[in-house]
Design an enzyme around this catalytic site. Structure first.
Site, PDB file in Angstrom:
ATOM      1  N   ASP A 145     -11.846 -49.533  27.355  1.00  0.00           N
ATOM      2  CA  ASP A 145     -12.810 -49.366  26.266  1.00  0.00           C
ATOM      3  C   ASP A 145     -13.516 -50.704  26.135  1.00  0.00           C
ATOM      4  O   ASP A 145     -12.863 -51.749  26.071  1.00  0.00           O
ATOM      5  CB  ASP A 145     -12.075 -49.012  24.965  1.00  0.00           C
ATOM      6  CG  ASP A 145     -13.018 -48.724  23.820  1.00  0.00           C
ATOM      7  OD1 ASP A 145     -14.116 -48.198  24.065  1.00  0.00           O
ATOM      8  OD2 ASP A 145     -12.650 -49.007  22.666  1.00  0.00           O
ATOM      9  N   ASP A 187     -16.313 -52.366  23.722  1.00  0.00           N
ATOM     10  CA  ASP A 187     -17.135 -52.233  22.517  1.00  0.00           C
ATOM     11  C   ASP A 187     -18.079 -53.418  22.389  1.00  0.00           C
ATOM     12  O   ASP A 187     -17.663 -54.576  22.541  1.00  0.00           O
ATOM     13  CB  ASP A 187     -16.261 -52.185  21.258  1.00  0.00           C
ATOM     14  CG  ASP A 187     -15.515 -50.878  21.103  1.00  0.00           C
ATOM     15  OD1 ASP A 187     -15.984 -49.847  21.622  1.00  0.00           O
ATOM     16  OD2 ASP A 187     -14.453 -50.883  20.453  1.00  0.00           O
ATOM     17  N   ARG A 190      -6.872 -44.616  26.724  1.00  0.00           N
ATOM     18  CA  ARG A 190      -8.037 -44.872  27.570  1.00  0.00           C
ATOM     19  C   ARG A 190      -7.714 -45.920  28.615  1.00  0.00           C
ATOM     20  O   ARG A 190      -6.987 -46.867  28.351  1.00  0.00           O
ATOM     21  CB  ARG A 190      -9.238 -45.295  26.746  1.00  0.00           C
ATOM     22  CG  ARG A 190      -9.001 -46.559  25.954  1.00  0.00           C
ATOM     23  CD  ARG A 190      -9.872 -46.653  24.758  1.00  0.00           C
ATOM     24  NE  ARG A 190      -9.360 -45.734  23.767  1.00  0.00           N
ATOM     25  CZ  ARG A 190      -9.721 -45.723  22.513  1.00  0.00           C
ATOM     26  NH1 ARG A 190     -10.617 -46.549  22.073  1.00  0.00           N
ATOM     27  NH2 ARG A 190      -9.199 -44.888  21.663  1.00  0.00           N
ATOM     28  N   ARG A 245     -12.927 -44.036  32.972  1.00  0.00           N
ATOM     29  CA  ARG A 245     -12.791 -43.597  31.581  1.00  0.00           C
ATOM     30  C   ARG A 245     -13.335 -42.189  31.431  1.00  0.00           C
ATOM     31  O   ARG A 245     -14.443 -41.878  31.852  1.00  0.00           O
ATOM     32  CB  ARG A 245     -13.552 -44.539  30.639  1.00  0.00           C
ATOM     33  CG  ARG A 245     -13.620 -43.975  29.221  1.00  0.00           C
ATOM     34  CD  ARG A 245     -13.163 -44.918  28.194  1.00  0.00           C
ATOM     35  NE  ARG A 245     -13.046 -44.281  26.895  1.00  0.00           N
ATOM     36  CZ  ARG A 245     -13.407 -44.841  25.774  1.00  0.00           C
ATOM     37  NH1 ARG A 245     -13.911 -46.054  25.780  1.00  0.00           N
ATOM     38  NH2 ARG A 245     -13.239 -44.214  24.639  1.00  0.00           N
TER      39      ARG A 245
END
Length: 176
Positions: free
Chosen positions: A102, A104, A99, A90
């Site tokens: 990711d 989160d 991307r 990334r």
């Protein structure tokens, strides 16, 4: 704030570069191999429209529940996730842009956290069907700010077509 231990965290995973589904699977494997973490469950993977910057490929998104078996602070756990993203290639160039992966941090036990680097619960998770639909598969009864995922979803303009989640960009939950 106290540091949680032996807790669970819910993570949102997404990719729209290369082979997005394979990237999500590789990230789940990396989470399983990370020190002090164990993947408990992973939702189905959904194909989702990009939010924010619309002119890019669709995403593969899911939610994973992990057991956190060492006393990571929320920001230490964030660092572990960022390290996995970096090792997978990334590169952060464009906000809301394409991307490779990711990851989160959505929820971390019952911790509420607010720092310049991190907010828990994730500040936009309640506006995103691509987070709430997979979360509903893993934890339909979990309470987030007093409501469960299906109640938050009922406030959003979205539709589910098989494994695809379509949502108007920048949708604001009704009643907010």
């Amino acid at each position: 704030m106290p540091t949680p231990s032996a807790s669970h965290a819910y993570l949102g995973l997404g990719s729209n570069m290369g082979d997005p589904v394979a990237n999500v699977h590789l990230a789940v494997k990396a989470l399983q191999n990370a020190p002090g973490l164990a993947v408990d469950a992973v939702s189905p993977i959904f194909r989702t429209e990009p939010q924010g910057m619309r002119d890019q490929d669709w995403f593969a998104n899911c939610v994973a529940r992990i057991a956190v078996r060492v006393p990571y602070s929320p920001e230490e756990l964030l660092d572990v996730l960022a390290d996995i993203e970096t090792r997978m290639g990334r590169v952060r160039t464009t906000h809301w842009g394409p991307r490779i992966i990711d990851i989160d941090l959505l929820l971390y036990g019952d911790v509420e956290w607010d720092s310049p680097r991190l907010q828990i619960p994730h500040p936009r998770m309640l506006e995103r069907a691509f987070v709430l639909v997979p979360l509903m598969h893993l934890a339909p009864e979990i309470s987030i700010r007093g409501l469960c995922p299906s109640q938050w979803l009922s406030r959003l303009p979205y539709r589910l077509e098989g494994d695809r989640i379509l949502q108007a960009t920048n949708a604001i939950p009704r009643g907010e």
